[in-house]
Scaffold this active site. Sequence first.
Site, mmCIF file in Angstrom:
data_model
loop_
_atom_site.group_PDB
_atom_site.id
_atom_site.type_symbol
_atom_site.label_atom_id
_atom_site.label_comp_id
_atom_site.label_asym_id
_atom_site.label_seq_id
_atom_site.Cartn_x
_atom_site.Cartn_y
_atom_site.Cartn_z
ATOM 1 N N TYR A 138 0.832 -1.212 0.000
ATOM 2 C CA TYR A 138 0.000 0.000 0.000
ATOM 3 C C TYR A 138 0.866 1.260 0.000
ATOM 4 O O TYR A 138 1.670 1.459 0.916
ATOM 5 C CB TYR A 138 -0.899 -0.024 1.240
ATOM 6 C CG TYR A 138 -1.808 1.163 1.403
ATOM 7 C CD1 TYR A 138 -3.018 1.216 0.718
ATOM 8 C CD2 TYR A 138 -1.466 2.219 2.244
ATOM 9 C CE1 TYR A 138 -3.870 2.301 0.880
ATOM 10 C CE2 TYR A 138 -2.305 3.308 2.408
ATOM 11 C CZ TYR A 138 -3.509 3.345 1.723
ATOM 12 O OH TYR A 138 -4.353 4.422 1.881
ATOM 13 N N ASN A 211 7.586 -2.201 2.778
ATOM 14 C CA ASN A 211 6.605 -1.158 3.108
ATOM 15 C C ASN A 211 5.994 -1.473 4.464
ATOM 16 O O ASN A 211 4.791 -1.403 4.655
ATOM 17 C CB ASN A 211 5.531 -1.106 2.018
ATOM 18 C CG ASN A 211 4.577 0.068 2.173
ATOM 19 O OD1 ASN A 211 5.010 1.207 2.268
ATOM 20 N ND2 ASN A 211 3.283 -0.209 2.201
ATOM 21 N N SER A 250 3.140 -3.441 4.387
ATOM 22 C CA SER A 250 3.380 -4.840 4.030
ATOM 23 C C SER A 250 4.765 -5.010 3.429
ATOM 24 O O SER A 250 5.451 -4.032 3.138
ATOM 25 C CB SER A 250 2.327 -5.310 3.010
ATOM 26 O OG SER A 250 1.021 -5.082 3.491
ATOM 27 N N SER A 288 -0.712 -5.955 8.181
ATOM 28 C CA SER A 288 0.408 -6.113 7.259
ATOM 29 C C SER A 288 0.206 -7.346 6.380
ATOM 30 O O SER A 288 -0.249 -8.389 6.842
ATOM 31 C CB SER A 288 1.715 -6.258 8.049
ATOM 32 O OG SER A 288 2.829 -6.231 7.195
ATOM 33 N N GLY A 289 0.559 -7.210 5.112
ATOM 34 C CA GLY A 289 0.541 -8.339 4.193
ATOM 35 C C GLY A 289 1.972 -8.750 3.905
ATOM 36 O O GLY A 289 2.668 -8.081 3.139
#
Length: 382
Positions: A138, A211, A250, A288-289
């Site tokens: 993101y 990120n 993420s 978070s991914g």
Amino acid sequence: MTATQRCRDLGITLGIFPPGRHNAITDVPGVRVGHCTISEGEGPLVTGKGPIRTGVTIVEPRPSVWRSPVFAGAHRLNGNGEMTGLSWIRENGQLTTPIGLTNTHSVGAVRDAIIAEIHRDRGDDESYFCLPVVAETYDGILSDINGQHVRAEHVEAAFRALSDGPVPEGSVGSGTGMICHEFNGGIGTASRLVPNAHSGAYTLGVLVQANHGQRRRLRVDGVPIGERIPTETVSSPYEDLRKEMAGSGSIIVLIATDAPLLPHQCERLAQRGALAIGRTGGIGEHNSGDLLLAFSTGNDTMPGVGLGELDFEDIPVRMASDTVVELLFEAVIDATEEAIVNSMLAATTTVGRDGITAHPLPAEQLRAAVVGARENAEGAAS
């Protein structure tokens, strides 16, 4: 010192294995990387107009990978993110397309453009299907993410930029608007050479789109950098927002090797990459991914992807021993940590929408903290 230096330029070496020629994922033979950066406008956010701080990165396992797929495996540390195509990889164990990286709201556009690129590559062949792998993080803190500014032409530009040479890092391509441990982040890469009896050395390379993470948790080579360089020293882009948003981003980790790994071994390699996220201070926050994909180019006998006649022939494949795989575990942890740090060092100061500013990790302060800690430890030991 300049902000564009890398870990090793500062005298910071992580682990025992040497890097490859470029210290990048492109050290793995056949792997190429291309970026397209979109940076336009300044001032207050106007959805659909900007400011824009985003882009596309393409990672190609080998040219026309659909002709000769590579074995692959994935791991999820925390799943608040997207990486398309994983269902088929987990089912079939093969990566059959280039990998696209972009922002959260542009996954569909990049996926469609990759399909179009594969169609151009295949020419008149209409008897096929493809399930492209596209991953995201993101960038809406710095960019007009809802404006959906990534288009097919940007993906095409990233394909045209594919190269097996040094990889631009930091706030470039899909990493343009990314924030890592409250510094400017984005693209980072590193590689390692792992000894083996077959060819002298296998190459392992990592590329991250970083990120994620909070400043206070950041560690480099075990040194608490977040405590040494707090937000009072280098400001956080979250200071003008809700501070609890820090760490809600993420990280995507792509791992490549020419060691001949089977799909389950690739999955094990991807799992170990997550240890580097933790070692640098990431915890896989709820928002978070943290998604990891590992692939091996060590076998080139897999049949191409298509809907033609079934092939009933046996397919010979090679498999690395558990001894080699264990060495790769160590290499991937070290290379992933270095790639994360490189992403913050290479990034330039980015002023995004509404004047929100992300600064790079200061090279001199990092060097002083890590190298100083090593010198102190050596002095105490003697």
